[in-house]
Enzyme design. Structure first.
Site, PDB file in Angstrom:
ATOM      1  N   GLU A  53       0.858  -1.239   0.051  1.00 35.55           N
ATOM      2  CA  GLU A  53       0.035  -0.014  -0.082  1.00 35.55           C
ATOM      3  C   GLU A  53       0.812   1.048  -0.079  1.00 35.55           C
ATOM      4  O   GLU A  53       1.815   1.269   0.716  1.00 35.55           O
ATOM      5  CB  GLU A  53      -0.982   0.056   1.240  1.00 35.55           C
ATOM      6  CG  GLU A  53      -2.188   0.532   1.046  1.00 35.55           C
ATOM      7  CD  GLU A  53      -3.160  -0.296  -0.074  1.00 35.55           C
ATOM      8  OE1 GLU A  53      -3.406   0.132  -1.226  1.00 35.55           O
ATOM      9  OE2 GLU A  53      -3.530  -1.457   0.420  1.00 35.55           O
ATOM     10  N   HIS A  54       0.531   2.041  -1.018  1.00 33.03           N
ATOM     11  CA  HIS A  54       1.304   3.357  -0.959  1.00 33.03           C
ATOM     12  C   HIS A  54       2.590   3.355  -1.523  1.00 33.03           C
ATOM     13  O   HIS A  54       3.759   4.041  -0.941  1.00 33.03           O
ATOM     14  CB  HIS A  54       1.143   4.331   0.176  1.00 33.03           C
ATOM     15  CG  HIS A  54      -0.127   4.848   0.565  1.00 33.03           C
ATOM     16  ND1 HIS A  54      -0.809   5.990   0.133  1.00 33.03           N
ATOM     17  CD2 HIS A  54      -1.194   4.120   1.402  1.00 33.03           C
ATOM     18  CE1 HIS A  54      -1.961   6.028   0.610  1.00 33.03           C
ATOM     19  NE2 HIS A  54      -2.233   5.020   1.432  1.00 33.03           N
ATOM     20  N   SER A  93     -25.665   7.501 -15.610  1.00 34.45           N
ATOM     21  CA  SER A  93     -25.263   6.652 -14.817  1.00 34.45           C
ATOM     22  C   SER A  93     -26.437   5.891 -14.191  1.00 34.45           C
ATOM     23  O   SER A  93     -27.270   6.493 -13.580  1.00 34.45           O
ATOM     24  CB  SER A  93     -24.449   7.283 -13.606  1.00 34.45           C
ATOM     25  OG  SER A  93     -24.278   6.371 -12.712  1.00 34.45           O
ATOM     26  N   GLY A  96     -15.929   4.803  -2.981  1.00 37.67           N
ATOM     27  CA  GLY A  96     -15.410   5.242  -1.674  1.00 37.67           C
ATOM     28  C   GLY A  96     -15.013   4.093  -0.937  1.00 37.67           C
ATOM     29  O   GLY A  96     -14.695   4.294   0.409  1.00 37.67           O
ATOM     30  N   ALA A  97     -15.100   2.849  -1.423  1.00 40.12           N
ATOM     31  CA  ALA A  97     -14.680   1.642  -0.631  1.00 40.12           C
ATOM     32  C   ALA A  97     -13.199   1.442  -0.483  1.00 40.12           C
ATOM     33  O   ALA A  97     -12.483   0.414   0.019  1.00 40.12           O
ATOM     34  CB  ALA A  97     -15.377   0.433  -1.074  1.00 40.12           C
ATOM     35  N   SER A 128     -10.810   0.761  -5.971  1.00 36.77           N
ATOM     36  CA  SER A 128     -10.312   1.543  -7.297  1.00 36.77           C
ATOM     37  C   SER A 128     -11.689   1.506  -8.392  1.00 36.77           C
ATOM     38  O   SER A 128     -11.349   1.124  -9.415  1.00 36.77           O
ATOM     39  CB  SER A 128      -9.463   0.521  -7.903  1.00 36.77           C
ATOM     40  OG  SER A 128      -8.642   1.082  -9.103  1.00 36.77           O
ATOM     41  N   SER A 132     -12.512   4.072  -9.519  1.00 34.72           N
ATOM     42  CA  SER A 132     -12.112   5.282 -10.668  1.00 34.72           C
ATOM     43  C   SER A 132     -11.263   4.582 -11.812  1.00 34.72           C
ATOM     44  O   SER A 132     -11.538   4.833 -13.076  1.00 34.72           O
ATOM     45  CB  SER A 132     -11.298   6.349  -9.906  1.00 34.72           C
ATOM     46  OG  SER A 132     -10.121   5.866  -9.412  1.00 34.72           O
ATOM     47  N   ASP A 173      -3.739   0.746  -9.581  1.00 28.56           N
ATOM     48  CA  ASP A 173      -5.098   0.441  -9.923  1.00 28.56           C
ATOM     49  C   ASP A 173      -5.272   0.218 -11.214  1.00 28.56           C
ATOM     50  O   ASP A 173      -6.112  -0.759 -11.551  1.00 28.56           O
ATOM     51  CB  ASP A 173      -5.841   1.585  -9.420  1.00 28.56           C
ATOM     52  CG  ASP A 173      -5.836   1.697  -7.694  1.00 28.56           C
ATOM     53  OD1 ASP A 173      -5.308   0.930  -7.247  1.00 28.56           O
ATOM     54  OD2 ASP A 173      -6.263   2.824  -7.344  1.00 28.56           O
ATOM     55  N   TYR A 229      -4.238  12.278   1.226  1.00 22.63           N
ATOM     56  CA  TYR A 229      -3.699  11.626   0.383  1.00 22.63           C
ATOM     57  C   TYR A 229      -2.453  12.208  -0.403  1.00 22.63           C
ATOM     58  O   TYR A 229      -1.324  11.909  -0.697  1.00 22.63           O
ATOM     59  CB  TYR A 229      -4.549  10.850  -0.684  1.00 22.63           C
ATOM     60  CG  TYR A 229      -4.056   9.942  -1.697  1.00 22.63           C
ATOM     61  CD1 TYR A 229      -3.937   8.496  -1.395  1.00 22.63           C
ATOM     62  CD2 TYR A 229      -3.498  10.214  -2.758  1.00 22.63           C
ATOM     63  CE1 TYR A 229      -3.411   7.552  -2.497  1.00 22.63           C
ATOM     64  CE2 TYR A 229      -2.764   9.398  -3.905  1.00 22.63           C
ATOM     65  CZ  TYR A 229      -2.750   8.176  -3.420  1.00 22.63           C
ATOM     66  OH  TYR A 229      -2.414   7.113  -4.513  1.00 22.63           O
TER      67      TYR A 229
END
Length: 371
Positions: free
Chosen positions: A43-44, A78, A129-130, A133, A135, A179, A228
Protein backbone atom coordinates in the site's frame (compact mmCIF):
# COMPACT_ATOMS: atom_id res chain seq x y z
CA UNK A 1 -14.47 -16.07 -6.77
CA UNK A 2 -17.61 -16.15 -4.69
CA UNK A 3 -19.55 -12.97 -5.23
CA UNK A 4 -21.60 -10.90 -2.86
CA UNK A 5 -23.23 -9.12 -5.80
CA UNK A 6 -25.39 -11.58 -7.76
CA UNK A 7 -24.83 -9.66 -11.01
CA UNK A 8 -22.25 -11.32 -13.26
CA UNK A 9 -19.92 -9.38 -15.55
CA UNK A 10 -21.95 -10.51 -18.57
CA UNK A 11 -25.20 -9.44 -16.93
CA UNK A 12 -23.69 -6.05 -16.10
CA UNK A 13 -22.80 -5.55 -19.78
CA UNK A 14 -26.42 -6.30 -20.71
CA UNK A 15 -27.57 -3.95 -17.94
CA UNK A 16 -25.46 -1.04 -19.21
CA UNK A 17 -26.55 -1.70 -22.79
CA UNK A 18 -30.18 -1.55 -21.68
CA UNK A 19 -29.51 1.65 -19.73
CA UNK A 20 -27.96 3.19 -22.85
CA UNK A 21 -30.98 2.23 -24.98
CA UNK A 22 -33.44 3.50 -22.37
CA UNK A 23 -31.65 6.86 -22.16
CA UNK A 24 -30.86 7.45 -25.83
CA UNK A 25 -33.37 5.36 -27.79
CA UNK A 26 -30.78 3.28 -29.66
CA UNK A 27 -28.30 0.48 -29.09
CA UNK A 28 -24.71 1.38 -28.10
CA UNK A 29 -21.91 0.93 -30.57
CA UNK A 30 -19.67 -0.82 -28.04
CA UNK A 31 -19.66 -2.02 -24.44
CA UNK A 32 -16.77 -2.96 -22.15
CA UNK A 33 -16.08 -4.09 -18.58
CA UNK A 34 -13.18 -3.51 -16.17
CA UNK A 35 -12.81 -4.94 -12.66
CA UNK A 36 -12.11 -3.29 -9.37
CA UNK A 37 -9.32 -4.60 -7.19
CA UNK A 38 -8.36 -5.30 -3.63
CA UNK A 39 -4.71 -4.84 -2.67
CA UNK A 40 -3.34 -7.69 -0.57
CA UNK A 41 0.02 -6.05 0.23
CA UNK A 42 1.99 -3.07 -1.02
CA UNK A 43 0.00 0.00 0.00
CA UNK A 44 1.21 3.50 -0.96
CA UNK A 45 4.16 1.99 -2.80
CA UNK A 46 2.97 2.44 -6.37
CA UNK A 47 3.65 6.20 -6.55
CA UNK A 48 7.06 5.61 -4.94
CA UNK A 49 8.40 3.14 -7.53
CA UNK A 50 7.78 0.10 -5.35
CA UNK A 51 6.05 -3.27 -5.36
CA UNK A 52 2.37 -4.06 -4.93
CA UNK A 53 0.14 -7.13 -4.88
CA UNK A 54 -3.32 -6.21 -6.21
CA UNK A 55 -6.02 -8.79 -6.91
CA UNK A 56 -8.81 -8.07 -9.42
CA UNK A 57 -12.37 -8.64 -8.20
CA UNK A 58 -15.52 -9.90 -9.86
CA UNK A 59 -16.99 -6.52 -9.04
CA UNK A 60 -16.49 -3.78 -11.55
CA UNK A 61 -17.77 -1.23 -14.02
CA UNK A 62 -19.40 -1.57 -17.44
CA UNK A 63 -19.47 1.28 -19.95
CA UNK A 64 -21.50 1.60 -23.16
CA UNK A 65 -20.68 4.19 -25.82
CA UNK A 66 -22.12 5.31 -29.14
CA UNK A 67 -22.15 8.26 -31.53
CA UNK A 68 -23.65 11.48 -30.22
CA UNK A 69 -26.66 13.57 -31.15
CA UNK A 70 -24.65 16.60 -32.27
CA UNK A 71 -21.00 17.52 -32.83
CA UNK A 72 -19.00 18.17 -29.69
CA UNK A 73 -21.75 17.16 -27.27
CA UNK A 74 -21.05 14.31 -24.83
CA UNK A 75 -24.06 12.93 -22.96
CA UNK A 76 -23.68 10.67 -19.93
CA UNK A 77 -26.08 8.52 -17.96
CA UNK A 78 -25.17 6.61 -14.81
CA UNK A 79 -27.55 3.71 -14.24
CA UNK A 80 -25.92 3.14 -10.85
CA UNK A 81 -26.22 6.73 -9.61
CA UNK A 82 -29.50 7.45 -11.45
CA UNK A 83 -27.89 10.64 -12.76
CA UNK A 84 -27.23 12.26 -16.14
CA UNK A 85 -24.70 14.81 -17.31
CA UNK A 86 -24.01 16.82 -20.49
CA UNK A 87 -20.54 18.10 -21.37
CA UNK A 88 -18.71 19.62 -24.31
CA UNK A 89 -16.01 17.52 -25.92
CA UNK A 90 -13.22 19.91 -24.86
CA UNK A 91 -14.54 20.72 -21.36
CA UNK A 92 -11.99 20.97 -18.54
CA UNK A 93 -12.59 18.90 -15.39
CA UNK A 94 -15.54 20.08 -13.32
CA UNK A 95 -15.38 17.93 -10.19
CA UNK A 96 -18.21 15.71 -11.44
CA UNK A 97 -18.45 11.93 -11.80
CA UNK A 98 -18.33 12.29 -15.58
CA UNK A 99 -14.78 13.74 -15.42
CA UNK A 100 -13.23 10.27 -15.35
CA UNK A 101 -15.07 9.25 -18.52
CA UNK A 102 -14.70 12.55 -20.37
CA UNK A 103 -10.96 12.65 -19.68
CA UNK A 104 -10.57 9.17 -21.18
CA UNK A 105 -12.66 10.06 -24.23
CA UNK A 106 -10.55 13.16 -24.81
CA UNK A 107 -7.38 11.05 -24.51
CA UNK A 108 -8.24 8.45 -27.18
CA UNK A 109 -11.11 9.91 -29.23
CA UNK A 110 -10.82 13.69 -28.97
CA UNK A 111 -11.16 14.37 -32.70
CA UNK A 112 -14.01 11.90 -33.12
CA UNK A 113 -16.15 13.27 -30.28
CA UNK A 114 -15.53 16.85 -31.42
CA UNK A 115 -16.82 15.83 -34.86
CA UNK A 116 -19.60 13.38 -33.96
CA UNK A 117 -20.33 13.86 -30.28
CA UNK A 118 -20.71 10.85 -28.00
CA UNK A 119 -23.23 9.15 -25.74
CA UNK A 120 -22.15 7.09 -22.74
CA UNK A 121 -23.80 4.92 -20.10
CA UNK A 122 -22.16 3.42 -17.02
CA UNK A 123 -23.29 0.70 -14.61
CA UNK A 124 -21.36 -0.77 -11.69
CA UNK A 125 -21.35 -3.45 -9.04
CA UNK A 126 -18.30 -1.79 -7.49
CA UNK A 127 -19.04 0.67 -4.66
CA UNK A 128 -17.54 4.17 -4.76
CA UNK A 129 -15.37 5.21 -1.82
CA UNK A 130 -14.52 1.70 -0.64
CA UNK A 131 -10.87 1.78 -1.66
CA UNK A 132 -11.45 -0.83 -4.38
CA UNK A 133 -10.43 1.35 -7.32
CA UNK A 134 -13.77 2.32 -8.81
CA UNK A 135 -12.14 5.27 -10.59
CA UNK A 136 -9.56 3.10 -12.40
CA UNK A 137 -12.28 0.63 -13.38
CA UNK A 138 -14.36 3.46 -14.89
CA UNK A 139 -11.31 4.75 -16.75
CA UNK A 140 -10.24 1.40 -18.19
CA UNK A 141 -13.80 0.40 -19.12
CA UNK A 142 -14.29 3.75 -20.89
CA UNK A 143 -11.01 3.39 -22.77
CA UNK A 144 -11.88 -0.17 -23.81
CA UNK A 145 -15.35 0.83 -25.00
CA UNK A 146 -14.05 3.87 -26.92
CA UNK A 147 -11.34 1.79 -28.59
CA UNK A 148 -13.86 -0.89 -29.53
CA UNK A 149 -16.16 1.74 -31.03
CA UNK A 150 -13.27 3.05 -33.14
CA UNK A 151 -11.98 -0.40 -34.08
CA UNK A 152 -8.71 -0.06 -32.18
CA UNK A 153 -6.75 -2.72 -30.34
CA UNK A 154 -6.25 -2.64 -26.57
CA UNK A 155 -2.86 -3.24 -24.96
CA UNK A 156 -3.09 -3.50 -21.15
CA UNK A 157 0.07 -1.56 -20.36
CA UNK A 158 -0.89 1.29 -22.66
CA UNK A 159 -4.44 1.37 -21.27
CA UNK A 160 -3.00 1.64 -17.76
CA UNK A 161 -0.66 4.47 -18.73
CA UNK A 162 -3.43 6.45 -20.45
CA UNK A 163 -5.82 5.92 -17.52
CA UNK A 164 -3.15 7.05 -15.05
CA UNK A 165 -2.44 10.19 -17.07
CA UNK A 166 -6.16 11.01 -17.11
CA UNK A 167 -6.43 10.58 -13.34
CA UNK A 168 -3.22 12.51 -12.60
CA UNK A 169 -3.42 15.31 -15.16
CA UNK A 170 -7.13 15.70 -15.94
CA UNK A 171 -8.95 14.64 -12.77
CA UNK A 172 -6.08 15.81 -10.59
CA UNK A 173 -5.55 12.82 -8.28
CA UNK A 174 -1.80 12.15 -7.71
CA UNK A 175 -2.17 8.35 -7.54
CA UNK A 176 0.23 5.68 -8.76
CA UNK A 177 -0.39 3.13 -11.49
CA UNK A 178 -1.34 0.04 -9.45
CA UNK A 179 -5.09 0.41 -9.82
CA UNK A 180 -4.98 0.98 -13.57
CA UNK A 181 -2.72 -2.04 -14.12
CA UNK A 182 -4.98 -4.26 -12.02
CA UNK A 183 -8.04 -3.10 -13.99
CA UNK A 184 -6.40 -3.53 -17.40
CA UNK A 185 -4.18 -6.61 -16.94
CA UNK A 186 -5.66 -8.51 -14.02
CA UNK A 187 -7.55 -11.82 -14.05
CA UNK A 188 -10.04 -12.53 -11.24
CA UNK A 189 -8.85 -15.45 -9.13
CA UNK A 190 -5.17 -14.53 -9.36
CA UNK A 191 -3.18 -11.88 -7.53
CA UNK A 192 -0.52 -9.86 -9.34
CA UNK A 193 3.02 -9.02 -8.37
CA UNK A 194 3.49 -5.55 -9.86
CA UNK A 195 6.79 -3.70 -10.10
CA UNK A 196 5.64 -0.13 -10.60
CA UNK A 197 9.01 1.04 -11.91
CA UNK A 198 9.09 -1.43 -14.82
CA UNK A 199 5.36 -2.32 -15.02
CA UNK A 200 6.42 -5.99 -14.98
CA UNK A 201 3.47 -8.12 -13.85
CA UNK A 202 3.53 -11.73 -12.64
CA UNK A 203 0.47 -13.82 -11.66
CA UNK A 204 0.34 -15.28 -8.15
CA UNK A 205 -1.90 -18.16 -7.15
CA UNK A 206 -4.01 -17.70 -4.05
CA UNK A 207 -3.69 -20.00 -1.02
CA UNK A 208 -5.66 -23.25 -1.23
CA UNK A 209 -8.59 -23.68 1.18
CA UNK A 210 -8.48 -20.00 2.18
CA UNK A 211 -10.41 -16.90 1.17
CA UNK A 212 -9.72 -13.19 1.07
CA UNK A 213 -12.77 -11.34 2.40
CA UNK A 214 -13.29 -7.67 1.56
CA UNK A 215 -15.28 -5.71 4.15
CA UNK A 216 -16.32 -2.06 3.77
CA UNK A 217 -15.88 -0.18 7.04
CA UNK A 218 -18.91 1.99 6.34
CA UNK A 219 -16.74 5.10 6.06
CA UNK A 220 -16.14 6.44 2.56
CA UNK A 221 -12.64 7.73 1.81
CA UNK A 222 -13.82 10.11 -0.91
CA UNK A 223 -13.07 13.21 1.17
CA UNK A 224 -9.44 12.28 1.88
CA UNK A 225 -7.81 13.65 -1.29
CA UNK A 226 -5.92 16.39 0.55
CA UNK A 227 -4.44 13.91 3.03
CA UNK A 228 -3.56 11.50 0.22
CA UNK A 229 -1.86 14.29 -1.73
CA UNK A 230 0.07 15.22 1.40
CA UNK A 231 1.45 11.67 1.68
CA UNK A 232 2.52 11.76 -1.98
CA UNK A 233 4.31 15.07 -1.40
CA UNK A 234 5.99 13.79 1.77
CA UNK A 235 7.34 10.75 -0.07
CA UNK A 236 8.65 12.92 -2.90
CA UNK A 237 10.33 15.26 -0.41
CA UNK A 238 11.90 12.35 1.46
CA UNK A 239 13.24 10.87 -1.78
CA UNK A 240 14.78 14.21 -2.72
CA UNK A 241 16.44 14.61 0.66
CA UNK A 242 17.83 11.07 0.44
CA UNK A 243 19.12 11.64 -3.09
CA UNK A 244 17.02 9.03 -4.90
CA UNK A 245 14.44 9.33 -7.65
CA UNK A 246 11.92 7.12 -5.83
CA UNK A 247 11.72 5.58 -2.38
CA UNK A 248 11.44 2.21 -4.13
CA UNK A 249 15.19 2.39 -4.72
CA UNK A 250 15.86 2.11 -0.99
CA UNK A 251 16.43 -1.06 1.02
CA UNK A 252 16.34 -1.95 4.71
CA UNK A 253 19.97 -0.92 4.88
CA UNK A 254 18.92 2.67 4.17
CA UNK A 255 16.53 2.96 7.11
CA UNK A 256 19.20 4.27 9.46
CA UNK A 257 19.71 7.47 7.52
CA UNK A 258 16.02 7.71 6.62
CA UNK A 259 14.98 7.79 10.27
CA UNK A 260 17.22 10.84 10.64
CA UNK A 261 14.91 12.87 8.42
CA UNK A 262 12.60 15.41 10.00
CA UNK A 263 9.32 13.94 11.16
CA UNK A 264 7.14 12.57 9.73
CA UNK A 265 9.35 11.85 6.70
CA UNK A 266 11.40 9.15 8.41
CA UNK A 267 8.29 7.16 9.30
CA UNK A 268 6.89 7.58 5.79
CA UNK A 269 10.11 6.12 4.38
CA UNK A 270 10.06 3.28 6.89
CA UNK A 271 6.56 2.30 5.80
CA UNK A 272 7.44 2.28 2.10
CA UNK A 273 10.70 0.35 2.53
CA UNK A 274 9.26 -2.27 4.89
CA UNK A 275 6.10 -2.58 2.80
CA UNK A 276 8.17 -3.43 -0.26
CA UNK A 277 9.93 -6.10 1.79
CA UNK A 278 6.57 -7.45 2.94
CA UNK A 279 5.47 -7.82 -0.68
CA UNK A 280 8.62 -9.80 -1.51
CA UNK A 281 8.18 -12.01 1.53
CA UNK A 282 4.46 -12.37 0.87
CA UNK A 283 5.09 -13.71 -2.62
CA UNK A 284 7.37 -16.36 -1.13
CA UNK A 285 4.70 -17.20 1.47
CA UNK A 286 2.02 -17.73 -1.18
CA UNK A 287 4.33 -19.76 -3.39
CA UNK A 288 5.08 -22.00 -0.38
CA UNK A 289 1.41 -22.26 0.62
CA UNK A 290 2.21 -20.58 3.94
CA UNK A 291 -1.12 -18.82 4.52
CA UNK A 292 -0.51 -18.16 8.21
CA UNK A 293 2.79 -16.43 7.44
CA UNK A 294 1.09 -14.32 4.78
CA UNK A 295 -1.55 -13.36 7.32
CA UNK A 296 1.15 -12.07 9.65
CA UNK A 297 2.49 -9.88 6.81
CA UNK A 298 -1.00 -8.40 6.47
CA UNK A 299 -1.13 -7.47 10.14
CA UNK A 300 2.37 -5.95 9.95
CA UNK A 301 1.25 -3.96 6.92
CA UNK A 302 -1.80 -2.61 8.73
CA UNK A 303 0.24 -1.54 11.75
CA UNK A 304 2.69 0.22 9.45
CA UNK A 305 -0.15 2.03 7.68
CA UNK A 306 -1.62 3.01 11.03
CA UNK A 307 1.54 4.13 12.83
CA UNK A 308 4.15 5.07 10.20
CA UNK A 309 2.03 6.24 7.28
CA UNK A 310 -0.95 7.39 9.35
CA UNK A 311 -3.67 6.60 6.84
CA UNK A 312 -5.96 4.49 9.01
CA UNK A 313 -8.81 5.65 11.22
CA UNK A 314 -10.28 4.34 14.47
CA UNK A 315 -13.22 2.54 12.86
CA UNK A 316 -10.97 0.73 10.41
CA UNK A 317 -8.57 -0.25 13.21
CA UNK A 318 -11.50 -1.63 15.20
CA UNK A 319 -12.68 -3.60 12.17
CA UNK A 320 -9.21 -5.10 11.68
CA UNK A 321 -9.13 -6.09 15.36
CA UNK A 322 -12.63 -7.54 15.04
CA UNK A 323 -11.59 -9.55 11.98
CA UNK A 324 -8.72 -11.10 13.94
CA UNK A 325 -11.01 -11.91 16.89
CA UNK A 326 -13.42 -13.50 14.40
CA UNK A 327 -10.80 -15.98 13.21
CA UNK A 328 -8.90 -14.25 10.41
CA UNK A 329 -5.26 -15.20 9.89
CA UNK A 330 -4.52 -11.62 8.89
CA UNK A 331 -6.33 -8.39 8.11
CA UNK A 332 -5.36 -4.94 6.91
CA UNK A 333 -6.60 -1.65 5.53
CA UNK A 334 -6.66 -1.78 1.73
CA UNK A 335 -6.76 1.15 -0.67
CA UNK A 336 -5.84 4.78 -0.13
CA UNK A 337 -6.96 4.87 3.49
CA UNK A 338 -8.85 7.34 5.70
CA UNK A 339 -11.82 4.96 5.55
CA UNK A 340 -12.77 2.45 2.89
CA UNK A 341 -12.35 -1.30 3.19
CA UNK A 342 -10.25 -3.95 4.87
CA UNK A 343 -9.20 -7.31 3.46
CA UNK A 344 -8.96 -10.38 5.70
CA UNK A 345 -7.50 -13.84 5.09
CA UNK A 346 -9.83 -16.56 6.38
CA UNK A 347 -9.73 -20.37 6.27
CA UNK A 348 -12.60 -21.70 4.18
CA UNK A 349 -13.96 -23.78 7.08
CA UNK A 350 -14.34 -20.57 9.11
CA UNK A 351 -15.76 -18.40 6.34
CA UNK A 352 -19.44 -18.47 7.25
CA UNK A 353 -18.76 -17.96 10.94
CA UNK A 354 -16.34 -15.12 10.14
CA UNK A 355 -18.85 -13.26 7.98
CA UNK A 356 -21.61 -13.76 10.55
CA UNK A 357 -19.35 -12.45 13.31
CA UNK A 358 -18.42 -9.35 11.33
CA UNK A 359 -22.05 -8.60 10.49
CA UNK A 360 -23.09 -9.01 14.12
CA UNK A 361 -20.23 -7.01 15.60
CA UNK A 362 -20.08 -4.23 13.01
CA UNK A 363 -23.58 -3.42 11.74
CA UNK A 364 -22.26 -0.43 9.77
CA UNK A 365 -19.79 -2.65 7.88
CA UNK A 366 -20.61 -4.66 4.75
CA UNK A 367 -19.02 -7.76 3.27
CA UNK A 368 -18.38 -6.83 -0.37
CA UNK A 369 -16.52 -9.76 -1.89
CA UNK A 370 -15.07 -13.17 -1.06
CA UNK A 371 -12.21 -14.46 -3.19
Amino acid sequence: MQRVSNVTDEELLVQVSNAFEAAFGCQPGAVAFAPGRVNLLGEHTDYTGGLAMPMPLNLGVAVAVGPGSEPGLVEFVSETLSETDRRRADDPPAGRWSDYMLGCLQAVAGEEIARDGCRCAVSATLPVGAGLSSSAAVEVATLRAANALLGREDEPGELARIALKVENDYVGVPCGIMDQVAASAGVPGLALLLDTRTLDVSPIRLPYNHHFVVVHSGVSHRLALDAYSERVAECARAASELGVADLGELSLDDLGRAIGLAEPLGRRVRHVVTENERVRAGVADLEAGAAAAFGRRMIESHLSQRDDFEVSIARVDALVDGAMRSGALGARLTGGGFGGAIVALVRDVHLDAFCASIRAGFPEARVLAVA
